[in-house]
Write a protein that holds these residues in place. Structure first.
Motif, PDB file in Angstrom:
ATOM      1  N   LEU A 153       0.652  -1.018  -0.081  1.00  0.00           N
ATOM      2  CA  LEU A 153       0.039  -0.047   0.182  1.00  0.00           C
ATOM      3  C   LEU A 153       0.908   1.311   0.013  1.00  0.00           C
ATOM      4  O   LEU A 153       0.577   2.173  -0.686  1.00  0.00           O
ATOM      5  N   GLU A 154       1.933   1.156   0.800  1.00  0.00           N
ATOM      6  CA  GLU A 154       3.053   2.351   0.640  1.00  0.00           C
ATOM      7  C   GLU A 154       3.404   2.730  -0.811  1.00  0.00           C
ATOM      8  O   GLU A 154       3.662   3.621  -0.962  1.00  0.00           O
ATOM      9  N   LEU A 155       3.859   1.477  -1.513  1.00  0.00           N
ATOM     10  CA  LEU A 155       4.379   1.427  -2.566  1.00  0.00           C
ATOM     11  C   LEU A 155       3.231   2.096  -3.585  1.00  0.00           C
ATOM     12  O   LEU A 155       3.663   3.173  -4.448  1.00  0.00           O
ATOM     13  N   ILE A 156       2.009   1.697  -3.422  1.00  0.00           N
ATOM     14  CA  ILE A 156       1.194   2.258  -4.466  1.00  0.00           C
ATOM     15  C   ILE A 156       0.741   3.836  -4.060  1.00  0.00           C
ATOM     16  O   ILE A 156       0.687   4.633  -5.057  1.00  0.00           O
ATOM     17  N   ASP A 157       0.924   3.967  -2.862  1.00  0.00           N
ATOM     18  CA  ASP A 157       0.696   5.537  -2.274  1.00  0.00           C
ATOM     19  C   ASP A 157       1.887   6.390  -2.799  1.00  0.00           C
ATOM     20  O   ASP A 157       1.560   7.473  -3.209  1.00  0.00           O
ATOM     21  N   GLY A 158       3.060   5.772  -2.853  1.00  0.00           N
ATOM     22  CA  GLY A 158       4.187   6.608  -3.699  1.00  0.00           C
ATOM     23  C   GLY A 158       3.858   6.627  -5.172  1.00  0.00           C
ATOM     24  O   GLY A 158       4.335   8.065  -5.579  1.00  0.00           O
ATOM     25  N   LEU A 159       3.256   6.011  -5.776  1.00  0.00           N
ATOM     26  CA  LEU A 159       3.016   6.020  -7.194  1.00  0.00           C
ATOM     27  C   LEU A 159       1.889   7.193  -7.199  1.00  0.00           C
ATOM     28  O   LEU A 159       1.956   8.097  -8.227  1.00  0.00           O
ATOM     29  N   ARG A 160       1.159   7.167  -6.233  1.00  0.00           N
ATOM     30  CA  ARG A 160       0.061   8.252  -6.578  1.00  0.00           C
ATOM     31  C   ARG A 160       0.450   9.573  -6.260  1.00  0.00           C
ATOM     32  O   ARG A 160       0.350  10.336  -6.887  1.00  0.00           O
ATOM     33  N   LEU A 161       1.677   9.610  -5.232  1.00  0.00           N
ATOM     34  CA  LEU A 161       2.334  10.989  -5.187  1.00  0.00           C
ATOM     35  C   LEU A 161       3.092  11.122  -6.279  1.00  0.00           C
ATOM     36  O   LEU A 161       3.424  12.468  -6.567  1.00  0.00           O
TER      37      LEU A 161
END
Length: 256
Positions: free
Chosen positions: A177-185
């Motif tokens: 989920l952190e990796l996905i949130d990084g892509l969102r950023l």
């Protein structure tokens, strides 16, 4: 009605694909005539060693044998629920015995349908080192954003140390989920789940971004082809597809 062939290096991903095909075909207006389906479990004996040796030809040969068995079972086309397998299938070589749906092409069409301009890509290290997603998406004006190299290593370990063995943990879910949130950023509008096991770890309800789950999308695409809502594919392995409108000899004689 066309006969679906499922080429499955791993049974877990195959099970999810079969469940989805059954669900989608049953809900189709012609669901009382669900498509015929054959499964070949081609577990890639020694495949991991071949990957480590950077020997995709060996893996491709084993997958090609599975495609031949599906053709002998009567399948008109194949679909593979394992994204990593598409990397060796993309290598130059003899045409596969059956035409197949390609994960990157199916995902790119879905991303374009939603109007995404920038998508992140998750998967094994081999999937992320392979540029087919970018090659499919970029001509549509869609940027494919990979993970940083350290994040690729972390995700690869989660997949092969846990997920392929049927194990999940809250810690691993939080990392993904952190990796996905990084892509969102990084301004991504959606993320490709380029590994079937990731769908068991991350669901749309908890994801910071919409998910392009290749297992579900390939199952939906295979069902559409089988019931005649979409054309038969033409890709038979290798880095490209024949020009639109060309048809392979065994497909010309296929009947519904």
């Amino acid at each position: 009605m066309f006969h679906i062939g499922v080429l499955a290096p791993r049974l877990h991903s195959a099970a999810e694909m079969l469940r989805r095909i059954d669900e989608v075909s049953a809900s189709h207006p012609d669901g009382h005539q669900q498509p015929e389906l054959s499964l070949v479990w081609q577990p890639l004996a020694g495949g991991a060693d071949a990957w480590q040796r950077n020997d995709p030809d060996t893996v491709r040969t084993q997958l090609a044998l599975g495609a031949t068995r599906l053709r002998e079972a009567g399948a008109h086309f194949f679909v593979c629920p394992d994204d990593t397998a598409y990397a060796p299938l993309d290598e130059p070589g003899a045409d596969l015995a059956l035409p197949g749906l390609h994960a990157a092409s199916v995902v790119a069409a879905e991303a374009q349908r939603h109007g995404y301009a920038r998508v992140g890509v998750l998967g094994t290290r081999w999937t992320l080192e392979w540029r087919r997603y970018a090659d499919e998406l970029e001509p549509m004006g869609i940027a494919a954003v990979p993970l940083a190299l350290t994040d690729q290593t972390t995700l690869h370990s989660i997949v092969f140390d846990e997920l392929v063995h049927g194990r999940t943990s809250l810690r691993s879910r939080d990392v993904v989920l952190e990796l996905i949130d990084g892509l969102r950023l990084h301004r991504c509008q959606a993320v490709v789940l380029g590994c079937s096991e990731l769908g068991a770890l991350v669901t749309p309800a908890v994801s910071p971004l919409p998910l392009l789950d290749t297992t579900r999308l390939l199952a939906d695409a295979a069902t559409a082809v089988a019931v005649g809502d979409a054309p038969l594919p033409h890709w038979r392995g290798g880095p490209g597809e024949p020009a639109p409108g060309t048809t392979s000899p065994d497909v010309r004689t296929a009947t519904r």
